[in-house]
Every structure is written in C-alpha cells, then in structure tokens.
Design an enzyme around this catalytic site. Structure first.
Site, PDB file in Angstrom:
ATOM      1  N   ASP A  88      -2.885   0.226  -8.333  1.00  0.00           N
ATOM      2  CA  ASP A  88      -4.176  -0.245  -7.824  1.00  0.00           C
ATOM      3  C   ASP A  88      -4.696   0.714  -6.767  1.00  0.00           C
ATOM      4  O   ASP A  88      -3.934   1.469  -6.148  1.00  0.00           O
ATOM      5  CB  ASP A  88      -4.078  -1.670  -7.274  1.00  0.00           C
ATOM      6  CG  ASP A  88      -3.210  -1.780  -6.017  1.00  0.00           C
ATOM      7  OD1 ASP A  88      -2.150  -1.124  -5.989  1.00  0.00           O
ATOM      8  OD2 ASP A  88      -3.588  -2.519  -5.090  1.00  0.00           O
ATOM      9  N   GLU A 152      -0.750  -3.486  -4.102  1.00  0.00           N
ATOM     10  CA  GLU A 152      -0.349  -2.883  -2.828  1.00  0.00           C
ATOM     11  C   GLU A 152      -1.523  -2.806  -1.858  1.00  0.00           C
ATOM     12  O   GLU A 152      -1.362  -3.039  -0.654  1.00  0.00           O
ATOM     13  CB  GLU A 152       0.220  -1.481  -3.072  1.00  0.00           C
ATOM     14  CG  GLU A 152       0.989  -0.899  -1.887  1.00  0.00           C
ATOM     15  CD  GLU A 152       0.122  -0.176  -0.869  1.00  0.00           C
ATOM     16  OE1 GLU A 152       0.613   0.098   0.246  1.00  0.00           O
ATOM     17  OE2 GLU A 152      -1.053   0.121  -1.180  1.00  0.00           O
TER      18      GLU A 152
END
Length: 454
Positions: A88, A152
């Site tokens: 991500d 994250e």
C-alpha cells in the site's frame, strides 16, 4: 556469486519494467475508492512471488485490505528468513505539485518517479528479484518467507490479528525489512532502530454554527485562533516539547553513540538547498541527525477550518481541526504519550471552546542489537557489494509492527533499507534512484549467504 551478478545484469531491464507495472496500480490504503485497486495489487504481488520461484503464495483476507504471503522452503534444517514489506502507498496529494502523474511512473536522470517507488513497492520488490536470482541460479542458501501487507500506511490495524493467528506459518529465525533509508551509495548505513508513533486528531468547537465575523467577531471565540494558540504552546523557545511528563521515559543516548552518529557525513548547506529552506529548526542542544534519530518530536500534520474556497467569506467558523503526530524513542510508550497529549490539550483549552480528540494509530520504538547474527550478516553483505562497512544510524521514521513481530514471533528484526532521505517519501514527486534499486537486488542475496553461514 558471479552467477548472481550475471543473471541480474542480463535481466535488469525486465526487473525495472516489472516494478513500473506495480507502481501503476494506485494502491492507496487510506481511501475507500481504491479498495478494488488494493485487491488488484495484492493479486499482482502474489503472482510476482510465484514467478520468482516461491513454492506457494496466497492472498489472505483481513477485516481490511488483504495480506500477501509466500514461501520457498529449501530444507527444514536451514535457517528461515521472513521478509516483511507493504504494497500500500500514501495518498498522492497535493496532485498539483507532482511533475508527472503519481501513478504514471517516469524515469528521469536515473531516478524512478512514482508514488510507492521507494516506500515500499520498490524496496520490497528488490527482495522478490533477489529470490528470483537465487532460485534461477540454484543458489538459495536459506528458506525464505514473505509477508507483504496492505495497511502499513494506515497503521496496520489488522496485522496483529493475522500474526497471532498464523504464528506457525510465520515461524522464522530473523525478520528482514527494507522500508528504511541509507545515507548514500558512497556512505552506506544501516538503521539500528526506528522511532515509535502517536497520532491523534483534534476538533475544537466554539459556537454551534458558523457566524458572521462582523456581527460576532471580538465577542465570540474563534476556534481557529484558539487551536493555533494551543498548538503554538506545545513547544517552548528552545523547541522543547512542553507537555508535562513527555520526556520522562526517554532513554538518553550515550556520549559514545552520539560520537558515532557524528561520524556520518552531513552537508548542512546541501541539506538546506535540497529542501529549499534558509535555516534549520529543532530542539536546542542537538544536531540535525540527532533531532531526527535519537530525540522525540511533535509535529502538526494538517490544520483546517473555516472558509478556504475561492474568493472571500467573512465567517467566524464553528470548528477547527488539526492532526498531530509524535515520533517516539526508547523507552517511550505510544499509549502513554497519546494519553498525555490528549489530557494536556484538554487542560489548556479555554472554557470558550469544547475539545474532541480521536486516536488514529500508534506504534512503539524499536532497536535491533548490532551484535546479533542478523545485523552482522547484513553489515557483511553491504560491505561485500559497497566495498565499505555500513555506519549504524537511527532512523527517524516509524514501522509500528516491529514490536508486534518480536513480541509474537520472538525473533529480531534487521533493517536493510536502500532508499535515501531525499526520496520524497509521503510527498509529491516520490522517487527511487535506479542505482539504489539495483544495488539492493545485488546485495540481498549476500545477506542470505552470510546469514546461513553464521
């Protein structure tokens, strides 16, 4: 080892093109409109692991975005390396400051510009290509596992549950993370620790509706003014944080560590020029490298309220908002600091406003022992490809999952990052130097070699 270099040189263009394809996927975890893109990126990462030679790969569903897992088990008697990374990326805003599209990768002057190029698709993909190098040349000396998450950048809210439920799956001898930076290719370094994080949002409310600033201005408190005063009071004249108890648990760095940090080259003029600033700012009594490594900080990440549209609107706003984050050092605790920050903000708020706070996410600081086998293997690997030993430094960023991994899996984490502090992480025009990308792919196999030997 010559086989590694020959294989990498032969396939370097493909290695780059594959990364570019991943960077085209707008895997922004913070925004719901990219939910489908997150799934696409997870499946793409799974396929890349399969192509690189893992025995199995799977996309695991979570309450949020999925986690990608893969493994290559050579021999149960060999050591196992668990590679952690994330697919991500941060939101690309503000878009108008990008020189090219954040998800339209561009190579310019030896640098790859795109959101996620350095944080963390480019760095985690080095490990995928390193695995391919070793499997293609029949020279993988360890077992290797991958856990690549999709949350994250939003605090990894579902990773703890996954780790707790899959301890056997994730069993390993060391965790290797490339989500940090080094000083430069001329002066390689390794992070021996990262800072923790406390992140909150504050809402200050005055009147129950927006008011006419002429009719009510001067008689009713303006929430933006009050919030600005509150935030300004959080630092004193020495840029020391004023929250009572904030520094109570800080482990002060030794003179020996500070002396070692001072050995790292630092060009203040170049530093300021790169950032477009005339002067540096920070806590009195500490150098720039110390301020960004061994000292805790409090930063304002965003502030808004009132009318910000085109033209004028003379309004006394009802609400004002801000996002505030603190970077923490050993032995500070994110929950303790969050509580201290919230209580302090409520205490200093005048009676003319109401304060509401929201906790976003946090994480603990982490230190890795330089006497561990993992650190020695990584340092030796870097010395093998760079021709000089890395300088141990403290990273300024946060990887909140580090303490979770060690607590749940009982193994140490090694930070082996190849990015640069100037890579514009979380900013417009994020980039990753191609030389660093290829150097990472070249160096990582040596880590596996030396870790197996140790």
């Amino acid at each position: 080892m010559n086989d590694w270099k020959e294989y990498q040189q032969k396939n370097k263009d493909r290695f780059l093109n594959e990364l570019i394809a991943l960077l085209r996927i707008p895997s922004v975890s913070a925004r719901s409109e990219h939910k489908d893109d997150m799934l696409v990126c997870a499946e793409a990462m799974k396929q890349k692991l399969m192509d690189a030679g893992v025995d199995k790969a799977e996309v695991y569903k979570t309450a949020g975005h999925p986690i990608v897992y893969g493994e290559k088990i050579m021999d149960a008697s060999k050591p196992t390396v668990l590679v952690y990374g994330h697919y991500d990326v941060q939101p690309p805003d503000p878009l108008e400051l990008w020189h090219s599209g954040p998800f339209d990768p561009v190579v310019k002057d030896g640098k790859l510009y795109a959101r996620g190029s350095a944080d963390d698709k480019g760095q985690v993909y080095m490990h995928v290509k390193a695995l391919e190098t070793m499997t293609a040349t029949n020279s993988l000396p360890t077992n290797i596992k991958f856990i690549i998450e999709g949350e994250e950048e939003v605090g990894s809210p579902n990773l703890a549950t996954f780790v707790k439920e899959h301890k056997d799956l994730l069993k390993a001898d060391v965790i290797l993370i490339s989500d940090t930076s080094m000083l430069s290719l001329d002066t390689p370094s390794m992070d021996v620790g990262v800072r923790g994080l406390s992140y909150i949002e504050i809402e200050v409310t005055g009147p129950d509706r927006d008011l006419h600033s002429g009719v009510y201005g001067g008689a009713v408190a303006n929430p933006i003014t009050i919030l600005a005063q509150m935030i300004a009071s959080l630092h004193d004249e020495n840029n020391h944080i004023t929250i009572p108890g904030f520094y109570d648990d800080v482990v002060e760095s030794s003179d020996e560590e500070r002396k070692l940090m001072a050995e790292a080259p630092f060009d203040e003029a170049a530093y300021k020029k790169d950032l477009g600033i005339k002067a540096l700012w920070g806590e009195k009594g500490y150098t720039t490298n110390e301020r960004t490594g061994i000292r805790p900080t409090l930063e304002l990440n965003g502030i808004w309220g009132g009318y910000t549209g085109e033209g004028s609107k003379t309004v006394l706003p009802s609400k004002a908002h801000a996002k505030i984050s603190c970077r923490l050092v050993p032995d500070q605790n994110s929950e303790v600091i969050t509580e201290l920050l919230i209580n302090h903000l409520k205490k200093i708020a005048p009676d003319c406003v109401a304060v509401k706070t929201t906790v976003h996410h946090g994480g603990e600081p982490y230190m890795t022992p330089i006497e561990s086998k993992g650190y020695k293997a990584a340092a030796k690997a870097i010395e093998a490809t760079f021709g000089k030993a890395p300088i141990p430094v403290r990273g300024g960023g946060s990887i909140p999952i580090c303490s979770l991994f060690e607590h749940e899996l009982g193994i140490k984490i090694i930070f082996m990052g190849f990015g640069l502090d100037s890579d514009n992480l979380h900013s417009p025009n994020e980039k990753y130097d191609l030389a660093n990308y290829y150097k990472g792919i070249e160096t990582i196999p040596y880590f596996h070699k030396y870790f197996a030997e140790l």
